[in-house]
Design a protein around this motif. Structure first.
Motif, PDB file in Angstrom:
ATOM      1  N   ALA A 106       0.834  -1.202   0.000  1.00 35.46           N
ATOM      2  CA  ALA A 106       0.000   0.000   0.000  1.00 35.46           C
ATOM      3  C   ALA A 106       0.870   1.254   0.000  1.00 35.46           C
ATOM      4  CB  ALA A 106      -0.938  -0.003   1.202  1.00 35.46           C
ATOM      5  N   GLN A 107       1.932   1.241   0.795  1.00 34.55           N
ATOM      6  CA  GLN A 107       2.837   2.381   0.843  1.00 34.55           C
ATOM      7  C   GLN A 107       3.589   2.537  -0.478  1.00 34.55           C
ATOM      8  OE1 GLN A 107       3.059   4.611   3.455  1.00 34.55           O
ATOM      9  NE2 GLN A 107       4.171   5.754   1.877  1.00 34.55           N
ATOM     10  N   LEU A 108       3.942   1.404  -1.105  1.00 40.60           N
ATOM     11  CA  LEU A 108       4.624   1.451  -2.398  1.00 40.60           C
ATOM     12  C   LEU A 108       3.771   2.162  -3.439  1.00 40.60           C
ATOM     13  CD1 LEU A 108       6.815   0.526  -4.458  1.00 40.60           C
ATOM     14  CD2 LEU A 108       5.491  -1.589  -4.717  1.00 40.60           C
ATOM     15  N   TRP A 109       2.505   1.764  -3.558  1.00 41.82           N
ATOM     16  CA  TRP A 109       1.634   2.380  -4.565  1.00 41.82           C
ATOM     17  C   TRP A 109       1.294   3.812  -4.192  1.00 41.82           C
ATOM     18  CZ3 TRP A 109       2.790  -0.099  -8.403  1.00 41.82           C
ATOM     19  CH2 TRP A 109       2.746  -1.479  -8.490  1.00 41.82           C
ATOM     20  N   SER A 110       1.177   4.107  -2.913  1.00 37.94           N
ATOM     21  CA  SER A 110       0.930   5.482  -2.499  1.00 37.94           C
ATOM     22  C   SER A 110       2.109   6.379  -2.866  1.00 37.94           C
ATOM     23  CB  SER A 110       0.664   5.530  -0.992  1.00 37.94           C
ATOM     24  OG  SER A 110       0.319   6.835  -0.576  1.00 37.94           O
ATOM     25  N   ASP A 111       3.320   5.866  -2.669  1.00 39.14           N
ATOM     26  CA  ASP A 111       4.510   6.630  -3.052  1.00 39.14           C
ATOM     27  C   ASP A 111       4.562   6.828  -4.565  1.00 39.14           C
ATOM     28  OD1 ASP A 111       5.263   6.751  -0.413  1.00 39.14           O
ATOM     29  OD2 ASP A 111       6.709   5.103  -0.543  1.00 39.14           O
ATOM     30  N   LEU A 261     -14.503   2.347  -3.614  1.00 36.56           N
ATOM     31  CA  LEU A 261     -13.464   2.409  -4.642  1.00 36.56           C
ATOM     32  C   LEU A 261     -13.702   1.393  -5.750  1.00 36.56           C
ATOM     33  CD1 LEU A 261     -11.022  -0.013  -4.503  1.00 36.56           C
ATOM     34  CD2 LEU A 261     -10.725   1.018  -2.265  1.00 36.56           C
ATOM     35  N   THR A 262     -14.329   0.262  -5.417  1.00 33.36           N
ATOM     36  CA  THR A 262     -14.594  -0.774  -6.420  1.00 33.36           C
ATOM     37  C   THR A 262     -15.751  -0.401  -7.330  1.00 33.36           C
ATOM     38  OG1 THR A 262     -13.786  -2.468  -4.893  1.00 33.36           O
ATOM     39  CG2 THR A 262     -15.084  -3.217  -6.776  1.00 33.36           C
ATOM     40  N   ALA A 322      -5.593   1.627  -5.612  1.00 33.64           N
ATOM     41  CA  ALA A 322      -4.958   0.330  -5.363  1.00 33.64           C
ATOM     42  C   ALA A 322      -4.325   0.313  -3.980  1.00 33.64           C
ATOM     43  CB  ALA A 322      -3.906   0.043  -6.436  1.00 33.64           C
ATOM     44  N   SER A 323      -3.670   1.409  -3.610  1.00 34.40           N
ATOM     45  CA  SER A 323      -3.101   1.521  -2.270  1.00 34.40           C
ATOM     46  C   SER A 323      -4.198   1.500  -1.212  1.00 34.40           C
ATOM     47  CB  SER A 323      -2.291   2.819  -2.162  1.00 34.40           C
ATOM     48  OG  SER A 323      -1.878   3.056  -0.830  1.00 34.40           O
ATOM     49  N   TYR A 324      -5.281   2.184  -1.491  1.00 34.21           N
ATOM     50  CA  TYR A 324      -6.409   2.256  -0.565  1.00 34.21           C
ATOM     51  C   TYR A 324      -7.035   0.876  -0.351  1.00 34.21           C
ATOM     52  CZ  TYR A 324      -9.820   5.359   1.727  1.00 34.21           C
ATOM     53  OH  TYR A 324     -10.586   6.027   2.641  1.00 34.21           O
ATOM     54  N   LEU A 325      -7.125   0.105  -1.438  1.00 36.03           N
ATOM     55  CA  LEU A 325      -7.652  -1.254  -1.340  1.00 36.03           C
ATOM     56  C   LEU A 325      -6.794  -2.094  -0.401  1.00 36.03           C
ATOM     57  CD1 LEU A 325      -9.459  -3.643  -2.293  1.00 36.03           C
ATOM     58  CD2 LEU A 325      -7.856  -3.927  -4.198  1.00 36.03           C
TER      59      LEU A 325
END
Length: 360
Positions: A106-111, A261-262, A322-325
Motif C-alpha cells: 500500500a505504501q509502495l503504490w501510495s509513493d 473504490l470498487t 490500489a493503495s487504498y484497497l
C-alpha cells in the motif's frame, strides 16, 4: 500475552487465510499495471501507428473487414504480449516476495501516486513559466532578435513548441520529482495567486494585458485541482458525508471504502481513460495528437496539456485506489504497520526495556 502465544496466533492465522494477502496484492498490482499498460499501448497505437490489440482481435475474427498486413500482425501480437508479460511480471513479483505485507505494498503504490503528481506539478510549473516567457517575447518582438527569425517562426508552431520545448521540460520534471519529494500544492496555490495578481497589477497600473497571462492562471488553476485529488486521498482529506460513516466501526468503514473504490472510484477513472483515449478522435487523444491550442495565437500553447490533466488525474487516482484497497484489506485482517496480524506488533519504546511485544 507472551511472545510465544503471539507467534502461534499469527502462524494460525497465516495457515487459515494465507491466500488472502497474495491474492489482494496481485489484484492491486494488476489494477496499476493495467492502467500503465493501457497508456503505453495507447501511445504505440495512436502516436506510433501500431495496430492495437483490438485490431488484432478483429483480424483474428473471420468477419474482419480490414485484415492486417504481416508487419501489422506482428506489431499487434507484440502489443498483446506486452500486456501478458506485464501482468505475469507483476504476479511473479508478488509470489517472489511473500514476506511483504499488505501495508508495505500500500505504501509502495501510495509513493508511486505521489511521484506521478510531483512530476505533473513540476511539469506545469516549468512549462507555464517558459511558455509565458516565449509568448511575451513573441508579442514584444524580442524573440526574433534573440533566437533568429527561423527559430522564432518555428516556436510559433504548436507542434514544434510542444515537441522541442514542452516535452524536454517534462523529462526534467520527472527527474526532479525523483529527488524533490515534497508535494508543492501550497506553492502552486501561491503561484496561482501571484499569476492573478500580476494581471490585476499590469492591467490597472500599467494598462497592459495579454492573452498568455490569463492562460497561465487557468493552466495552473486546473492543475491545482486535478493533481491534488490523489494527494488529498493519500491524507484522507476528501469531504465525506459522515451521517452514517462516522458511526461505523473500523471493519465496517473498511468494507465501505472497498465498496466505494470498487463500484465508484475505479470505474470512474477507467471511464475517463477509455472514453477519452479509445480512438484518435476521442476527447483526450485528439487534442494531444494535434497539439491543440487556444484561438488566441499569442496565448500559451498548453491547451493540449490541460486535456492531459485528465490522464494524470485518472492514473494517479487508480494507483492511489490500489493503495487504498490494500490498506483497507489490511484493516480487515487487523494487520499492523509491521505486517503482523491480530494486533501483534513490535514497538520500539523509549524506556530501558528496549524492544517489547505489545498486544491490542
Amino acid at each position: 500475552m507472551t511472545q510465544t502465544d503471539s507467534s502461534a496466533a499469527v502462524a494460525s492465522n497465516n495457515s487459515s487465510g494465507g491466500l488472502v494477502t497474495p491474492v489482494v496484492r496481485i489484484l492491486a498490482g494488476f489494477i496499476v499495471t493495467m492502467a500503465l499498460l493501457f497508456l503505453f499501448n495507447n501511445y504505440l497505437t495512436f502516436w506510433r501507428d501500431w495496430p492495437g490489440v483490438m485490431a488484432l482481435f478483429a483480424h483474428l475474427n473471420e468477419s474482419a473487414r480490414t485484415p492486417l498486413a504481416d508487419e501489422g500482425l506482428k506489431l499487434g501480437w507484440t502489443q498483446l504480449i506486452i500486456y501478458i508479460v506485464g501482468l505475469l511480471a507483476m504476479a511473479g513479483f508478488v509470489l517472489k516476495t511473500p514476506q511483504r505485507s499488505l501495508r508495505t505494498d500500500a505504501q509502495l503504490w501510495s509513493d508511486f501516486a505521489a511521484y506521478i503528481v510531483r512530476a505533473a506539478f513540476w511539469t506545469v510549473v516549468m512549462v507555464g513559466l517558459v511558455d509565458s516567457l516565449i509568448s511575451f517575447m513573441r508579442i514584444e518582438g524580442f524573440l526574433e532578435a534573440m533566437v533568429g527569425s527561423e527559430l522564432s517562426k518555428e516556436l510559433g508552431r504548436p507542434q514544434f513548441r510542444g515537441t522541442y520545448v514542452h516535452y524536454p521540460l517534462m523529462l526534467v520534471a520527472f527527474v526532479l520529482a525523483g529527488f524533490i519529494r515534497t508535494l508543492g500544492f501550497t506553492w502552486l496555490a501561491l503561484l496561482v495567486v501571484l499569476a492573478e495578481f500580476q494581471i490585476v497589477l499590469s492591467r490597472f497600473v500599467f494598462s497592459y494585458e495579454q492573452a498568455f497571462m490569463g492562460d497561465l492562471v487557468r493552466f495552473w488553476y486546473a492543475a491545482l485541482f486535478l493533481f491534488a485529488s490523489a494527494y488529498t486521498l493519500i491524507h484522507d482529506g476528501h469531504v465525506r458525508v459522515d451521517v452514517l460513516y462516522a458511526r461505523f466501526d473500523h471493519r465496517v468503514k473498511a468494507w465501505a471504502n472497498i465498496g466505494g473504490l470498487t463500484l465508484l472510484g475505479l470505474p470512474l477513472c477507467w471511464v475517463i481513460l477509455t472514453t477519452g483515449m479509445w480512438s484518435k478522435g476521442s476527447s483526450i487523444n485528439s487534442p494531444l495528437l494535434s497539439f491543440e491550442i487556444t484561438q488566441s495565437g499569442y496565448g500559451l500553447y498548453v491547451k493540449y496539456l490541460m486535456v492531459g490533466f485528465l490522464v494524470v488525474f485518472a492514473l494517479s487516482m487508480i494507483v492511489q485506489f490500489a493503495s487504498y484497497l490494500l490498506s483497507n484489506v489490511a484493516d480487515l485482517r487487523e494487520e499492523d504497520e509491521e505486517g503482523d496480524e491480530h494486533g501483534m506488533r513490535v514497538q520500539s519504546n523509549q524506556s530501558d526495556d528496549g524492544l517489547t511485544i505489545a498486544s491490542n
